[in-house]
Design a protein around this motif. Structure first.
Motif, PDB file in Angstrom:
ATOM      1  N   PRO A   1       0.828  -1.207   0.000  1.00  0.00           N
ATOM      2  CA  PRO A   1       0.000   0.000   0.000  1.00  0.00           C
ATOM      3  C   PRO A   1       0.863   1.259   0.000  1.00  0.00           C
ATOM      4  N   VAL A   2       0.322   2.341  -0.519  1.00  0.00           N
ATOM      5  CA  VAL A   2       1.070   3.594  -0.655  1.00  0.00           C
ATOM      6  C   VAL A   2       1.596   4.066   0.693  1.00  0.00           C
ATOM      7  N   GLU A   3       0.758   4.020   1.721  1.00  0.00           N
ATOM      8  CA  GLU A   3       1.173   4.521   3.029  1.00  0.00           C
ATOM      9  C   GLU A   3       2.311   3.681   3.607  1.00  0.00           C
ATOM     10  N   VAL A   4       2.304   2.392   3.335  1.00  0.00           N
ATOM     11  CA  VAL A   4       3.394   1.533   3.800  1.00  0.00           C
ATOM     12  C   VAL A   4       4.689   1.885   3.066  1.00  0.00           C
ATOM     13  N   THR A   5       4.594   2.113   1.758  1.00  0.00           N
ATOM     14  CA  THR A   5       5.772   2.501   0.977  1.00  0.00           C
ATOM     15  C   THR A   5       6.377   3.782   1.510  1.00  0.00           C
ATOM     16  N   ARG A   6       5.540   4.746   1.829  1.00  0.00           N
ATOM     17  CA  ARG A   6       6.030   6.005   2.390  1.00  0.00           C
ATOM     18  C   ARG A   6       6.683   5.778   3.752  1.00  0.00           C
ATOM     19  N   ALA A   7       6.035   4.998   4.594  1.00  0.00           N
ATOM     20  CA  ALA A   7       6.555   4.780   5.942  1.00  0.00           C
ATOM     21  C   ALA A   7       7.922   4.109   5.915  1.00  0.00           C
ATOM     22  N   LEU A   8       8.132   3.216   4.951  1.00  0.00           N
ATOM     23  CA  LEU A   8       9.394   2.484   4.893  1.00  0.00           C
ATOM     24  C   LEU A   8      10.568   3.340   4.428  1.00  0.00           C
ATOM     25  N   GLN A   9      10.346   4.615   4.224  1.00  0.00           N
ATOM     26  CA  GLN A   9      11.436   5.500   3.843  1.00  0.00           C
ATOM     27  C   GLN A   9      12.220   6.010   5.051  1.00  0.00           C
ATOM     28  N   THR A  10      11.739   5.750   6.269  1.00  0.00           N
ATOM     29  CA  THR A  10      12.432   6.207   7.480  1.00  0.00           C
ATOM     30  C   THR A  10      12.398   5.112   8.545  1.00  0.00           C
ATOM     31  N   GLY A  11      13.293   5.237   9.520  1.00  0.00           N
ATOM     32  CA  GLY A  11      13.304   4.282  10.620  1.00  0.00           C
ATOM     33  C   GLY A  11      12.064   4.394  11.485  1.00  0.00           C
ATOM     34  N   THR A  12      11.611   5.615  11.758  1.00  0.00           N
ATOM     35  CA  THR A  12      10.393   5.802  12.556  1.00  0.00           C
ATOM     36  C   THR A  12       9.187   5.222  11.827  1.00  0.00           C
ATOM     37  N   GLY A  13       9.158   5.411  10.513  1.00  0.00           N
ATOM     38  CA  GLY A  13       8.064   4.837   9.733  1.00  0.00           C
ATOM     39  C   GLY A  13       8.082   3.325   9.758  1.00  0.00           C
ATOM     40  N   ALA A  14       9.289   2.723   9.701  1.00  0.00           N
ATOM     41  CA  ALA A  14       9.391   1.263   9.782  1.00  0.00           C
ATOM     42  C   ALA A  14       8.873   0.758  11.126  1.00  0.00           C
ATOM     43  N   LYS A  15       9.152   1.509  12.182  1.00  0.00           N
ATOM     44  CA  LYS A  15       8.623   1.133  13.498  1.00  0.00           C
ATOM     45  C   LYS A  15       7.094   1.198  13.490  1.00  0.00           C
ATOM     46  N   ALA A  16       6.538   2.231  12.863  1.00  0.00           N
ATOM     47  CA  ALA A  16       5.075   2.345  12.771  1.00  0.00           C
ATOM     48  C   ALA A  16       4.478   1.167  12.013  1.00  0.00           C
ATOM     49  N   VAL A  17       5.175   0.697  10.973  1.00  0.00           N
ATOM     50  CA  VAL A  17       4.688  -0.447  10.197  1.00  0.00           C
ATOM     51  C   VAL A  17       4.643  -1.698  11.071  1.00  0.00           C
ATOM     52  N   LEU A  18       5.670  -1.924  11.883  1.00  0.00           N
ATOM     53  CA  LEU A  18       5.673  -3.095  12.767  1.00  0.00           C
ATOM     54  C   LEU A  18       4.522  -3.032  13.765  1.00  0.00           C
ATOM     55  N   TYR A  19       4.311  -1.866  14.359  1.00  0.00           N
ATOM     56  CA  TYR A  19       3.211  -1.729  15.313  1.00  0.00           C
ATOM     57  C   TYR A  19       1.872  -1.975  14.619  1.00  0.00           C
ATOM     58  N   ALA A  20       1.739  -1.435  13.396  1.00  0.00           N
ATOM     59  CA  ALA A  20       0.488  -1.619  12.659  1.00  0.00           C
ATOM     60  C   ALA A  20       0.265  -3.081  12.296  1.00  0.00           C
ATOM     61  N   LEU A  21       1.339  -3.821  11.990  1.00  0.00           N
ATOM     62  CA  LEU A  21       1.205  -5.246  11.682  1.00  0.00           C
ATOM     63  C   LEU A  21       0.668  -6.015  12.889  1.00  0.00           C
ATOM     64  N   ILE A  22       1.214  -5.732  14.062  1.00  0.00           N
ATOM     65  CA  ILE A  22       0.728  -6.417  15.266  1.00  0.00           C
ATOM     66  C   ILE A  22      -0.734  -6.061  15.513  1.00  0.00           C
ATOM     67  N   ALA A  23      -1.062  -4.767  15.390  1.00  0.00           N
ATOM     68  CA  ALA A  23      -2.452  -4.348  15.612  1.00  0.00           C
ATOM     69  C   ALA A  23      -3.388  -4.963  14.582  1.00  0.00           C
ATOM     70  N   ARG A  24      -2.892  -5.140  13.344  1.00  0.00           N
ATOM     71  CA  ARG A  24      -3.734  -5.689  12.258  1.00  0.00           C
ATOM     72  C   ARG A  24      -4.027  -7.165  12.475  1.00  0.00           C
ATOM     73  N   PHE A  25      -3.031  -7.925  12.877  1.00  0.00           N
ATOM     74  CA  PHE A  25      -3.214  -9.372  12.953  1.00  0.00           C
ATOM     75  C   PHE A  25      -3.533  -9.859  14.365  1.00  0.00           C
ATOM     76  N   GLN A  26      -3.662  -8.922  15.342  1.00  0.00           N
ATOM     77  CA  GLN A  26      -4.031  -9.404  16.681  1.00  0.00           C
ATOM     78  C   GLN A  26      -5.515  -9.755  16.804  1.00  0.00           C
ATOM     79  N   PRO A  27      -6.504  -9.014  16.381  1.00  0.00           N
ATOM     80  CA  PRO A  27      -6.484  -7.594  16.031  1.00  0.00           C
ATOM     81  C   PRO A  27      -6.647  -6.720  17.276  1.00  0.00           C
ATOM     82  N   MET A  28      -6.282  -5.440  17.156  1.00  0.00           N
ATOM     83  CA  MET A  28      -6.338  -4.510  18.283  1.00  0.00           C
ATOM     84  C   MET A  28      -7.231  -3.331  17.920  1.00  0.00           C
ATOM     85  N   GLU A  29      -8.081  -2.968  18.835  1.00  0.00           N
ATOM     86  CA  GLU A  29      -8.972  -1.836  18.604  1.00  0.00           C
ATOM     87  C   GLU A  29      -8.167  -0.537  18.562  1.00  0.00           C
ATOM     88  N   PRO A  30      -8.561   0.422  17.690  1.00  0.00           N
ATOM     89  CA  PRO A  30      -7.837   1.697  17.609  1.00  0.00           C
ATOM     90  C   PRO A  30      -7.738   2.415  18.950  1.00  0.00           C
TER      91      PRO A  30
END
Length: 653
Positions: free
Chosen positions: A415-444
């Motif tokens: 996805p576009v937002e994932v591609t953008r996030a992977l351009q920085t270390g902080t964004g990569a951290k956000a992607v990992l957190y989002a993966l856990i929240a997506r597959f747990q799943p976790m309420e916003p």
């Protein structure tokens, strides 16, 4: 030759290197001993009449001094290289490629490297460019895969098209899979010790000068200067021996890497085309350390005589890869005709942040349908021999064209937002957190509560997670792999905080899923890699952790306790007549699995081969490969330093 055979070949090459080193040190000792004898002769030492050139009163000092110089120089260099390939890249003046780069050639290099890593099961290496080098060359360096760097010259980016650059990257990845990177780093350290004697001689020549005093008597400093000159000349002997060692060790590994690179891409014209352009335009490096790293490079870094060259002749390499290619290119030179431009075909850049992937051959054009055909969850998929009869072991360390195409397709679908996030270390951290929240799943709301002290970051995680709602589960581990090199730039404190937060997020629902376990282990393995173990054990000496491991895999494959007990006894019976019973460890399955894996890291290569074969047979016991089983197998193999490639077309949700 499979993965384990190639690794064993690298170990044999290391043993040969040690033999060459011993011979070289003996030759250096003889030369230094002769120099000291000459110094005794110059000063007319009274004990000279009772000595011979090969044994005199300074011979013990020659032995000790030669050993200390060679061993000390090698140890100091090994200590300097302890941080892995990044040290070598900095030594060559290479600059890390910014993950947010708008340079189209650098973006193409990143894409190719990430696709190759995802397809092969290797960690994504850090990518550097030698911008000052116009020759066409590349190398990989690192002691362990997690700290490996890929370095490419600017000339390679400017002159190679996508298929040719992909061939070069495949060649370098094969060095990682074949176990050559650690061998080459050892060779780099060993050669530094050999050159230490000549460096000492040069230091003495620069520091001390000769001459005569006012009484025209010989100044003792003159003897020291002559001694330094003699050691400097001995250093040239060491340099010659070092080049011979590199030639003897490196040529065989380069031939194997060419063959493996061709096997990976199934495109002989790409790799042969890169070599042809090196033949026409050169691969020399201008850096001060080009001599030291010559055995690491894709092409010759210096213009050497053939018997000192670290690589086979270019023409021989091209002919071995693509018979008839040389004749065709020579004919084209005689009869030139309009041809496609030789500049690389860059990926297109979309202002929205999405990337396109261009190719000169069209082999990576967007497929009409996903390469991973998504099956119906109710339709079981038979293994069709993928894992049976040693199939998994045969795939370890192997990369096929269909795996590479699958990785390319997966990479495109981010996805576009994932591609953008992977351009920085902080964004990569956000992607990992989002993966856990997506597959747990976790309420916003729960996610915002856990990240209450960082509202803007929590909002970013939500935004990334929103685009992951439709993300196929097969994307999860590849996306984790893409995050890791971005996070590797973090310092020790940031890594500790990241691992702690990931554990809190994963255990928020008091349950650790298979994917969360795989994510946590991969992040920990990449950011806190453990050094290779020197001691190796046979599989039979680790029966209890093997029993725990197989029981955990069987438990995830089946809910039938009787079937689990039957398969467990059958598999363990192959290791001993009276196998241990199903372990009553009292720990949750994944925690027990983690503990068992730590005990199994020290297995010898044959033990790893047999263990992974048992693991494959455990997960195939129900005839279906589930995503959670695939993730477990990949993380288990990764912790054992045995990369498992993408298994295209067999994953069942």
């Amino acid at each position: 030759m499979d993965f384990f055979s190639r690794q064993e070949s690298a170990r044999r090459a290391t043993a040969r290197m040690l033999v060459y080193m011993v011979v070289t040190v003996l030759l250096l000792f003889a030369a230094v001993n002769l120099v000291l004898y000459g110094c005794l002769w110059l000063v007319g030492h009274h004990a000279l009449s009772r000595s011979v050139w090969w044994w005199h009163q300074w011979t013990p000092q020659a032995i000790l001094g030669t050993f200390l110089l060679v061993a000390g120089g090698s140890l100091l260099e090994w200590f300097r290289l302890r941080d892995g390939g990044r040290t070598v890249a900095e030594m060559m003046g290479a600059i890390p490629v910014d993950y947010a780069t708008r340079d189209l050639a650098e973006r193409q290099l990143l894409n190719i490297t990430e696709e190759m890593a995802i397809a092969s099961g290797l960690p994504v290496p850090s990518v550097h460019v030698m911008k000052q080098e116009s020759g066409i060359n590349a190398f990989v360096a690192g002691l362990i895969p997690e700290k490996t760097v890929l370095v490419v010259t600017r000339g390679a980016l400017d002159h190679l098209n996508r298929d040719e650059l992909q061939g070069v990257v495949a060649h370098e990845f094969s060095h990682i899979l074949n176990g050559d990177t650690r061998l080459n780093m050892r060779l780099l350290a060993a050669l530094s010790g050999i050159l230490a004697i000549g460096q000492l001689g040069g230091f003495l020549m620069r520091s001390l000068t000769g001459g005569y005093d006012g009484r025209q008597t010989r100044n003792p400093v003159t003897i020291v200067w002559i001694f330094g000159l003699a050691l400097w000349l001995v250093g040239w002997l060491g340099l010659l021996q070092g080049r011979l060692i590199k030639a003897a060790v490196s040529r065989e590994r380069e031939i194997l890497a060419d063959a493996s690179g061709l096997q990976f891409t199934r495109n002989p014209e790409g790799l042969a085309g890169a070599l042809w352009k090196i033949r026409e335009q050169g691969s020399w490096l201008s850096g001060l350390h080009a001599e030291e790293i010559s055995h690491l490079c894709f092409g010759e870094s210096l213009n050497m005589q053939r018997w000192l060259a670290t690589h086979p002749p270019i023409d021989e390499r091209i002919e071995a890869l693509y018979p008839g290619y040389l004749a065709r290119m020579r004919q084209r030179q005689k009869n030139p005709r309009p041809a496609a431009p030789t500049a690389p075909t860059p990926p297109s850049w979309n202002p929205e942040g999405t990337l396109g992937f261009a190719s000169t051959t069209g082999r990576f054009a967007a497929p009409d349908k996903p390469l991973f055909a998504s099956p119906s969850p109710d339709e079981p998929i038979p293994f069709d021999g993928v894992f049976s009869s040693g199939g998994l072991v045969g795939r370890i360390g192997e990369l096929r064209m269909e795996d590479l195409e699958s990785a390319t397709w997966l990479h495109r679908q981010l996805p576009v937002e994932v591609t953008r996030a992977l351009q920085t270390g902080t964004g990569a951290k956000a992607v990992l957190y989002a993966l856990i929240a997506r597959f747990q799943p976790m309420e916003p709301a729960r996610l915002r509560a856990l990240l209450a002290d960082r509202a803007s970051f929590a909002s970013w995680v939500e935004q990334v997670g929103g685009q992951m709602q439709s993300l196929d589960a097969r994307f999860a581990l590849p996306v984790v792999e893409l995050c890791l090199p971005r996070l590797a730039l973090s310092d020790a404190g940031e890594v500790t905080g990241l691992l702690a937060e990931l554990n809190v997020l994963a255990m928020d629902n008091d349950h650790l899923s298979v994917f969360e376990f795989a994510l946590l282990k991969r992040v920990e393995q990449h950011l806190r890699p453990k050094p290779p173990l020197m001691q190796r054990h046979a599989l039979e000496s680790r029966l209890q952790p093997v029993a725990v491991l197989l029981h955990s895999l069987l438990a995830f494959s089946s809910h039938d306790e009787a079937a689990i007990a039957r398969h467990h006894h059958q598999l363990m019976s192959e290791l001993c007549p009276s196998p241990p019973a199903i372990p009553d460890h009292g720990l949750p399955p994944l925690e027990a699995l983690d503990k068992a894996l730590h005990q199994l890291r020290s297995l010898n290569p044959d033990g790893k081969r047999r263990l992974l074969d048992l693991c494959a047979r455990a997960v195939e016991s129900d005839g279906i490969l589930h995503i959670r089983e695939y993730e477990l197998l990949r993380v288990i193999a990764g912790l054992l330093d045995c990369p498992v490639p993408l298994l295209q077309g067999v994953i069942h949700e």
